[in-house]
Design an enzyme around this catalytic site. Sequence first.
Site, PDB file in Angstrom:
ATOM      1  N   GLU A   1      12.538  -4.191  -4.695  1.00 14.77           N
ATOM      2  CA  GLU A   1      11.449  -4.339  -5.672  1.00 14.77           C
ATOM      3  C   GLU A   1      11.987  -4.189  -7.098  1.00 14.77           C
ATOM      4  O   GLU A   1      11.611  -4.933  -7.984  1.00 14.77           O
ATOM      5  CB  GLU A   1      10.368  -3.285  -5.398  1.00 14.77           C
ATOM      6  CG  GLU A   1       9.163  -3.408  -6.320  1.00 14.77           C
ATOM      7  CD  GLU A   1       8.039  -2.427  -5.983  1.00 14.77           C
ATOM      8  OE1 GLU A   1       8.198  -1.615  -5.046  1.00 14.77           O
ATOM      9  OE2 GLU A   1       7.010  -2.472  -6.668  1.00 14.77           O
TER      10      GLU A   1
ATOM     11  N   GLY B   1       0.819  -1.215   0.000  1.00 11.23           N
ATOM     12  CA  GLY B   1       0.000   0.000   0.000  1.00 11.23           C
ATOM     13  C   GLY B   1       0.846   1.254   0.000  1.00 11.23           C
ATOM     14  O   GLY B   1       1.025   1.892   1.045  1.00 11.23           O
ATOM     15  N   TYR B   2       1.373   1.571  -1.165  1.00 10.74           N
ATOM     16  CA  TYR B   2       2.164   2.806  -1.298  1.00 10.74           C
ATOM     17  C   TYR B   2       1.342   3.875  -2.030  1.00 10.74           C
ATOM     18  O   TYR B   2       1.104   4.958  -1.526  1.00 10.74           O
ATOM     19  CB  TYR B   2       3.436   2.535  -2.123  1.00 10.74           C
ATOM     20  CG  TYR B   2       4.640   2.029  -1.371  1.00 10.74           C
ATOM     21  CD1 TYR B   2       4.522   1.414  -0.127  1.00 10.74           C
ATOM     22  CD2 TYR B   2       5.919   2.146  -1.919  1.00 10.74           C
ATOM     23  CE1 TYR B   2       5.648   0.947   0.542  1.00 10.74           C
ATOM     24  CE2 TYR B   2       7.041   1.689  -1.256  1.00 10.74           C
ATOM     25  CZ  TYR B   2       6.904   1.090  -0.029  1.00 10.74           C
ATOM     26  OH  TYR B   2       8.016   0.638   0.616  1.00 10.74           O
TER      27      TYR B   2
ATOM     28  N   ASN C   1       9.237   3.949 -15.940  1.00  5.30           N
ATOM     29  CA  ASN C   1      10.567   3.926 -16.552  1.00  5.30           C
ATOM     30  C   ASN C   1      11.090   5.331 -16.847  1.00  5.30           C
ATOM     31  O   ASN C   1      12.297   5.559 -16.831  1.00  5.30           O
ATOM     32  CB  ASN C   1      10.540   3.060 -17.821  1.00  5.30           C
ATOM     33  CG  ASN C   1      10.523   1.585 -17.461  1.00  5.30           C
ATOM     34  OD1 ASN C   1      10.210   1.219 -16.325  1.00  5.30           O
ATOM     35  ND2 ASN C   1      10.864   0.733 -18.401  1.00  5.30           N
ATOM     36  N   GLU C   2      10.175   6.290 -17.073  1.00  4.84           N
ATOM     37  CA  GLU C   2      10.634   7.675 -17.268  1.00  4.84           C
ATOM     38  C   GLU C   2      11.344   8.153 -16.002  1.00  4.84           C
ATOM     39  O   GLU C   2      12.425   8.749 -16.055  1.00  4.84           O
ATOM     40  CB  GLU C   2       9.453   8.618 -17.560  1.00  4.84           C
ATOM     41  CG  GLU C   2       8.771   8.423 -18.907  1.00  4.84           C
ATOM     42  CD  GLU C   2       7.699   7.328 -18.879  1.00  4.84           C
ATOM     43  OE1 GLU C   2       7.563   6.629 -17.853  1.00  4.84           O
ATOM     44  OE2 GLU C   2       7.002   7.155 -19.894  1.00  4.84           O
TER      45      GLU C   2
ATOM     46  N   THR D   1      -1.859  -4.462  -5.489  1.00  2.96           N
ATOM     47  CA  THR D   1      -2.007  -5.720  -6.227  1.00  2.96           C
ATOM     48  C   THR D   1      -2.421  -6.858  -5.292  1.00  2.96           C
ATOM     49  O   THR D   1      -1.817  -7.054  -4.236  1.00  2.96           O
ATOM     50  CB  THR D   1      -0.692  -6.059  -6.946  1.00  2.96           C
ATOM     51  OG1 THR D   1      -0.362  -4.956  -7.785  1.00  2.96           O
ATOM     52  CG2 THR D   1      -0.820  -7.315  -7.793  1.00  2.96           C
TER      53      THR D   1
HETATM   54  C1  LIG Z   1      -0.473  -3.011 -12.782  1.00  4.31           C
HETATM   55  C2  LIG Z   1      -0.042  -2.098 -11.676  1.00  4.31           C
HETATM   56  C3  LIG Z   1       0.280  -2.641 -10.433  1.00  4.31           C
HETATM   57  C4  LIG Z   1       0.645  -1.800  -9.375  1.00  4.31           C
HETATM   58  N1  LIG Z   1       0.855  -2.358  -8.140  1.00  4.31           N
HETATM   59  C5  LIG Z   1       1.028  -1.531  -7.080  1.00  4.31           C
HETATM   60  C6  LIG Z   1       1.022  -2.060  -5.757  1.00  4.31           C
HETATM   61  O1  LIG Z   1       0.876  -3.267  -5.541  1.00  4.31           O
HETATM   62  N2  LIG Z   1       1.164  -1.205  -4.734  1.00  4.31           N
HETATM   63  C7  LIG Z   1       1.331   0.145  -4.917  1.00  4.31           C
HETATM   64  O2  LIG Z   1       1.480   0.863  -3.934  1.00  4.31           O
HETATM   65  N3  LIG Z   1       1.316   0.689  -6.169  1.00  4.31           N
HETATM   66  C8  LIG Z   1       1.164  -0.128  -7.238  1.00  4.31           C
HETATM   67  N4  LIG Z   1       1.099   0.410  -8.514  1.00  4.31           N
HETATM   68  C9  LIG Z   1       1.195   1.861  -8.673  1.00  4.31           C
HETATM   69  C10 LIG Z   1       2.426   2.307  -9.427  1.00  4.31           C
HETATM   70  O3  LIG Z   1       3.577   2.215  -8.624  1.00  4.31           O
HETATM   71  C11 LIG Z   1       2.142   3.733  -9.936  1.00  4.31           C
HETATM   72  O4  LIG Z   1       1.134   3.608 -10.944  1.00  4.31           O
HETATM   73  C12 LIG Z   1       3.376   4.382 -10.516  1.00  4.31           C
HETATM   74  O5  LIG Z   1       4.259   4.722  -9.469  1.00  4.31           O
HETATM   75  C13 LIG Z   1       3.061   5.621 -11.370  1.00  4.31           C
HETATM   76  O6  LIG Z   1       2.272   6.518 -10.666  1.00  4.31           O
HETATM   77  P1  LIG Z   1       0.948   7.150 -11.329  1.00  4.31           P
HETATM   78  O7  LIG Z   1       0.138   5.994 -11.850  1.00  4.31           O
HETATM   79  O8  LIG Z   1       0.328   8.045 -10.297  1.00  4.31           O
HETATM   80  O9  LIG Z   1       1.442   8.020 -12.571  1.00  4.31           O
HETATM   81  P2  LIG Z   1       1.982   9.515 -12.542  1.00  4.31           P
HETATM   82  O10 LIG Z   1       2.984   9.658 -11.455  1.00  4.31           O
HETATM   83  O11 LIG Z   1       0.803  10.429 -12.558  1.00  4.31           O
HETATM   84  O12 LIG Z   1       2.737   9.597 -13.933  1.00  4.31           O
HETATM   85  C14 LIG Z   1       2.087   9.825 -15.186  1.00  4.31           C
HETATM   86  C15 LIG Z   1       3.176   9.963 -16.272  1.00  4.31           C
HETATM   87  O13 LIG Z   1       4.035  11.090 -15.968  1.00  4.31           O
HETATM   88  C16 LIG Z   1       5.396  10.669 -15.933  1.00  4.31           C
HETATM   89  N5  LIG Z   1       6.152  11.368 -14.889  1.00  4.31           N
HETATM   90  C17 LIG Z   1       5.702  11.662 -13.635  1.00  4.31           C
HETATM   91  N6  LIG Z   1       6.699  12.280 -12.934  1.00  4.31           N
HETATM   92  C18 LIG Z   1       7.775  12.364 -13.764  1.00  4.31           C
HETATM   93  C19 LIG Z   1       9.103  12.876 -13.612  1.00  4.31           C
HETATM   94  N7  LIG Z   1       9.503  13.436 -12.471  1.00  4.31           N
HETATM   95  N8  LIG Z   1       9.944  12.789 -14.667  1.00  4.31           N
HETATM   96  C20 LIG Z   1       9.541  12.217 -15.836  1.00  4.31           C
HETATM   97  N9  LIG Z   1       8.295  11.729 -16.035  1.00  4.31           N
HETATM   98  C21 LIG Z   1       7.426  11.785 -15.020  1.00  4.31           C
HETATM   99  C22 LIG Z   1       5.337   9.196 -15.584  1.00  4.31           C
HETATM  100  O14 LIG Z   1       6.507   8.529 -15.996  1.00  4.31           O
HETATM  101  C23 LIG Z   1       4.095   8.744 -16.343  1.00  4.31           C
HETATM  102  O15 LIG Z   1       4.398   8.467 -17.682  1.00  4.31           O
HETATM  103  C24 LIG Z   1       0.754  -0.397  -9.596  1.00  4.31           C
HETATM  104  C25 LIG Z   1       0.458   0.147 -10.855  1.00  4.31           C
HETATM  105  C26 LIG Z   1       0.059  -0.690 -11.883  1.00  4.31           C
HETATM  106  C27 LIG Z   1      -0.284  -0.053 -13.210  1.00  4.31           C
END
Ligand SMILES: Cc1cc2nc3c(=O)[nH]c(=O)nc-3n(C[C@H](O)[C@H](O)[C@H](O)COP(=O)(O)OP(=O)(O)OC[C@H]3O[C@@H](n4cnc5c(N)ncnc54)[C@H](O)[C@@H]3O)c2cc1C
Length: 400
Positions: A247, A129-130, A387-388, A163
Amino acid sequence: MDITPDSGLEEFRSEVVEFLDTAPTPEILEAGRKTTSVFAPFEQVMAWHRILHTRGWSAPDWPEEYGGPGWSVEQRYIFATEYQKRGLPPLLPNGLKMVGPLLMELGSPEQKDRYLPGILSGEDYWTQGYSEPAAGSDLASLSCSAVADGDDYILNGSKIWTTYAHHANRMFMLVRTSNEGPKQAGITFLLLDRMDYPGMEVRPIIGLDGAPEQCEVFFTDVRVPQSGRVGAENDGWAVSKQLLKHERGGGAQSPMLRHRLDVVREAAAQTPSAFGGFLADDAAFQRDLGELEAEVSSLEHFEKLAISGHPMVKDRAYPSLNKILSTELTQRISTLMTDVVGLDALPDQRDALSVGSDTEPLGDDLSLIAMPYYLNSRATTIYAGTNEVQRDLIARTQRP
Ligand SMILES: Cc1cc2nc3c(=O)[nH]c(=O)nc-3n(C[C@H](O)[C@H](O)[C@H](O)COP(=O)(O)OP(=O)(O)OC[C@H]3O[C@@H](n4cnc5c(N)ncnc54)[C@H](O)[C@@H]3O)c2cc1C
């Protein structure tokens, strides 16, 4: 790392092969064939985890003092390779690769005694839960709050993308314990020993592939014990960074990717090409496959260095590099898989995909999994930090 036939490890390999060829039940093998994600079908993968545990092999990477088998790096690599060759379901990573190693490093003696045995045996499943709706890449913005009250914290807020939270009996999470100073300075790392606290609600989210793999979790005045805190209050940012290292960099992905490529190559040898002969003879297919095989080999080399503890991979850039390489390769392999399957990838076969289903699949196993695997793997470059953002982190490590 020497794992050539004359390295003296053949007896070990035979022991592994004998066990992996005989121990999995038909349901576990079916779950392996129907795995389209990092997360294998829950019930069967946990049953397999428990079987491996009875053999002492559920946590090849753990130190012996915590129940690891005490294998050398070569033995661990052989085990991973033989495991993947058979397409067995990968054990779920959250306990074994994330919170387990973290507790070994930073948990209190009571937390280690209480939680490590259940992670090792497969009795417990931990969800992570992050993330929150407004705190993904910018994780430090998280707002799910924990207010101290006697020996407890009272939690309010929500988490998203957790997840398998609908299967979990435990959760590790980040909560906001202070709004003073920089936002990273008010975060605390917390272990929840139950998922059914009054005021807690788990709602599954249906993914692109039609499966409920992720969830939302809501907290309304949820009272949990403070004894679940890892590290000091407000020091959770440092704790969480330690966990993210496991991770992103934990384990070897190349044996699994190589297995997927082997499956694709074998299928292409049976698939008629539009130009006559078989797809495997087609020059464009051979080029794509050859490129991917070469890149998987370079990832394999890199991972062997990592599990041997080579100084190069101690670099701060390593976990990010490993994450980018393995996830982008996963996506490209999934694309090649759909190319091979062609139109057979299109029908919605969710019924046939569930383990134990009596719905006959249309076509072969590869046709069944190609599209869900392709869709699910779109997320690999998002989760565990996009990855960004990983590229940004690598760039920062290169600053003078
Ligand atoms: C299938 C799946 C499983 C997951 N499982 C878990 C889980 O079990 N527990 C949990 O806690 N989380 C989980 N996550 C969450 C995941 O870690 C987040 O989705 C991820 O960290 C991206 O955050 P966001 O979705 O808020 O996108 P955002 O942070 O809103 O990003 C949107 C876009 O902007 C880009 N961006 C944002 N900031 C920057 C920067 N500083 N420089 C360059 N580009 C940037 C990103 O790369 C992305 O392309 C999961 C996500 C998915 C899709």
